[in-house]
Enzyme design. Structure first.
Site, PDB file in Angstrom:
ATOM      1  N   LYS A 162       1.452 -37.099 -71.986  1.00  0.00           N
ATOM      2  CA  LYS A 162       1.549 -38.354 -73.177  1.00  0.00           C
ATOM      3  C   LYS A 162       0.432 -39.707 -72.895  1.00  0.00           C
ATOM      4  CE  LYS A 162       4.723 -35.868 -75.355  1.00  0.00           C
ATOM      5  NZ  LYS A 162       6.171 -35.022 -74.490  1.00  0.00           N
ATOM      6  N   LYS A 202       0.351 -23.457 -73.849  1.00  0.00           N
ATOM      7  CA  LYS A 202       1.914 -23.038 -75.068  1.00  0.00           C
ATOM      8  C   LYS A 202       1.869 -23.051 -76.102  1.00  0.00           C
ATOM      9  CE  LYS A 202       4.040 -27.658 -75.104  1.00  0.00           C
ATOM     10  NZ  LYS A 202       5.282 -28.018 -74.597  1.00  0.00           N
ATOM     11  N   LYS A 240       3.380 -28.556 -81.221  1.00  0.00           N
ATOM     12  CA  LYS A 240       3.152 -29.187 -82.286  1.00  0.00           C
ATOM     13  C   LYS A 240       1.504 -30.327 -81.757  1.00  0.00           C
ATOM     14  CE  LYS A 240       7.783 -30.175 -82.975  1.00  0.00           C
ATOM     15  NZ  LYS A 240       8.885 -30.452 -83.106  1.00  0.00           N
TER      16      LYS A 240
HETATM   17  P1  TYM Z   1      11.079 -30.672 -77.607  1.00  0.00           P
HETATM   18  O1  TYM Z   1      11.699 -30.751 -79.433  1.00  0.00           O
HETATM   19  O2  TYM Z   1       9.424 -30.436 -77.589  1.00  0.00           O
HETATM   20  O3  TYM Z   1      11.117 -29.172 -78.063  1.00  0.00           O
HETATM   21  C1  TYM Z   1      11.976 -28.375 -78.234  1.00  0.00           C
HETATM   22  C2  TYM Z   1      12.862 -27.509 -77.500  1.00  0.00           C
HETATM   23  O4  TYM Z   1      11.923 -25.875 -77.243  1.00  0.00           O
HETATM   24  C3  TYM Z   1      11.733 -25.973 -76.195  1.00  0.00           C
HETATM   25  N1  TYM Z   1       9.935 -25.775 -76.435  1.00  0.00           N
HETATM   26  C4  TYM Z   1       9.346 -24.164 -76.031  1.00  0.00           C
HETATM   27  N2  TYM Z   1       9.804 -23.230 -75.178  1.00  0.00           N
HETATM   28  C5  TYM Z   1       9.064 -22.243 -74.996  1.00  0.00           C
HETATM   29  N3  TYM Z   1       7.315 -22.775 -75.424  1.00  0.00           N
HETATM   30  C6  TYM Z   1       6.913 -23.114 -76.118  1.00  0.00           C
HETATM   31  N4  TYM Z   1       6.312 -23.549 -76.808  1.00  0.00           N
HETATM   32  C7  TYM Z   1       8.054 -24.550 -76.715  1.00  0.00           C
HETATM   33  N5  TYM Z   1       7.791 -25.065 -77.392  1.00  0.00           N
HETATM   34  C8  TYM Z   1       9.197 -26.179 -77.182  1.00  0.00           C
HETATM   35  C9  TYM Z   1      11.989 -27.250 -75.519  1.00  0.00           C
HETATM   36  O5  TYM Z   1      11.538 -27.135 -73.804  1.00  0.00           O
HETATM   37  C10 TYM Z   1      13.145 -27.297 -75.958  1.00  0.00           C
HETATM   38  O6  TYM Z   1      13.934 -26.912 -75.546  1.00  0.00           O
HETATM   39  N6  TYM Z   1      12.535 -33.371 -74.241  1.00  0.00           N
HETATM   40  C11 TYM Z   1      13.509 -32.595 -75.302  1.00  0.00           C
HETATM   41  C12 TYM Z   1      14.392 -33.034 -76.122  1.00  0.00           C
HETATM   42  C13 TYM Z   1      15.210 -33.298 -75.545  1.00  0.00           C
HETATM   43  C14 TYM Z   1      16.813 -32.678 -75.136  1.00  0.00           C
HETATM   44  C15 TYM Z   1      17.311 -33.700 -74.442  1.00  0.00           C
HETATM   45  C16 TYM Z   1      16.679 -31.484 -74.737  1.00  0.00           C
HETATM   46  C17 TYM Z   1      15.730 -34.652 -75.778  1.00  0.00           C
HETATM   47  N7  TYM Z   1      16.955 -34.991 -74.820  1.00  0.00           N
HETATM   48  C18 TYM Z   1      18.477 -33.462 -73.780  1.00  0.00           C
HETATM   49  C19 TYM Z   1      17.886 -31.297 -73.705  1.00  0.00           C
HETATM   50  C20 TYM Z   1      18.496 -32.247 -73.437  1.00  0.00           C
HETATM   51  C21 TYM Z   1      11.529 -32.080 -76.017  1.00  0.00           C
HETATM   52  O7  TYM Z   1      10.898 -33.164 -76.462  1.00  0.00           O
HETATM   53  O8  TYM Z   1      11.596 -31.268 -76.475  1.00  0.00           O
END
Ligand code: TYM
Length: 362
Positions: A113, A227, A230
């Protein structure tokens, strides 16, 4: 017996895609009856990329509707918005006192990032390939030397602390997330252990990823590469109508086909097959694997079958989203109930953490 505490969240950076659904949301729905579930919208995390304020609010609302449309029941699970729990930013400040700048700078997601923010991301680099290790020194120089108009904000650096706090403040032990979040979970465990040992307490439990005993999911993009995400611009969204969805699947990258029997399945085709597997269609998946093995596979058929499975899964969710979005009252009630529940435990944890650290009232 009290139920195990579960917590997970999704950043409010746009509509939810199949990565979010198969990697996270689908499991949230399945866990609701057996665990003490807490699911939230990470709007403070979304601020790390400086979104437009109007857009941020619209995104938060949309994701609440998507959670509900996918089957989250606000009576069973605490469904809340991160910024509705002010105890989180306070504990984030406290926990940051035990987090090293170096370990944050070495986090793969930060590297990726930060390079994106500076416009120097390597071609084809993703969060997974932004390795920690050999390029640390050069990376550090780039960050320190960055001009102010292209700065890497401090919120981005401390992103893992905030995520750790989301989890630790609820004392959650199970965190259903996709594979891409595992490094963040590892840091969370490390921060919890460090806090406990520094103060000689057994306070924060160590959380682990949860996928019903299976390995963490990585939903691939349909462009043959890493993967679905977005920022990768390769997403199928839950709100995509069947026509758009079919078009995206039919355009998925493939290759010239197997040349000899039983050759290993190529990456782009493996991606399509793994998506089919996520649709819980093992017999269909096997049928195409057999066809690949004897070189009779027709990629058009594979794509059509996959598209239909995806349409079947997403259509009922998409149909509900707009109805739910129109019902402001319901949305408001759902997140108010969730915030009350989340704050009750968060304020208790914060109170105890302050005590442990020596911040006491006269
Ligand atoms: P984020 O918003 O990027 O994604 C949300 C959830 O979707 C899953 N995900 C995927 N899983 C499998 N394959 C993919 N291509 C894929 N793209 C997204 C992510 O693994 C996630 O579970 N940092 C986190 C948000 C967060 C969070 C937390 C999660 C903030 N605090 C506390 C758990 C606990 C994030 O950016 O997810």
């Amino acid at each position: 017996m009290s139920k195990e505490i579960v917590l997970s969240g999704i950043r409010s950076t746009g509509n939810l895609h199949l990565g979010n659904y198969f990697g996270a949301l689908r499991n949230f729905v399945r866990m609701q009856d057996d665990y003490d579930c807490n699911f939230f919208i990470a709007d403070l995390h979304a601020l790390t990329t400086n979104p437009d304020p109007k857009q941020l609010h619209a995104n938060v609302k949309h994701i609440v509707a998507e959670y509900l449309a996918a089957g989250i029941d606000p009576e069973k699970s605490a469904l809340f918005i991160q910024s509705d729990v002010p105890e989180i930013p306070e504990l984030y400040l406290l926990l940051n006192m035990h987090v090293g700048i170096g370990e944050l700078m070495r986090t793969a997601s930060f590297k990726h990032k930060a390079r994106q923010a500076l416009g120097i991301a390597k071609p084809g680099e993703s969060e997974e390939t932004a390795t920690t290790g050999e390029d640390d020194e050069a990376f550090e120089k780039q960050i320190i030397g960055a001009e102010t108009n292209k700065r890497v904000n401090a919120g981005l650096l401390t992103y893992p602390t905030l995520m750790a706090v989301d989890i630790l403040i609820q004392k959650a032990t199970k965190v259903p997330v996709g594979k891409d979040q595992e490094q963040h979970l590892e840091l969370t465990r490390r921060f919890a252990r460090r806090f406990n040992s520094f103060y000689g307490v057994d306070f924060f439990p160590e959380p682990y990823n949860f996928n019903f005993g299976a390995a963490a999911v990585k939903v691939p993009g349909l462009d043959g590469s890493g993967k679905m995400g977005k920022s990768e611009g390769n997403c199928i969204y839950l709100v995509d109508d069947p026509k758009t969805l079919r078009k995206k699947v039919m355009r998925a990258v493939t290759d010239e086909g197997p040349k000899e029997p039983n050759q290993p399945v190529s990456q782009p085709i493996e991606n399509l097959l793994s998506l089919l597997a996520l649709c819980n269609k093992p017999e269909l998946e096997q049928q195409f694997r057999d066809a690949y093995a004897d070189c009779s596979i027709r990629y058009g058929d594979l794509k059509k079958a996959l598209a239909e499975e995806l349409v079947t899964i997403t259509t009922p969710i998409r149909d509900r989203i707009n109805d739910i979005l129109a019902d402001e009252d319901y949305l408001r009630r759902a997140v108010k109930m969730g915030a009350d529940k989340a704050r009750a435990r968060a304020s208790e944890t914060l109170k105890q953490a302050r005590e442990i650290m020596g911040i006491r009232r006269f």
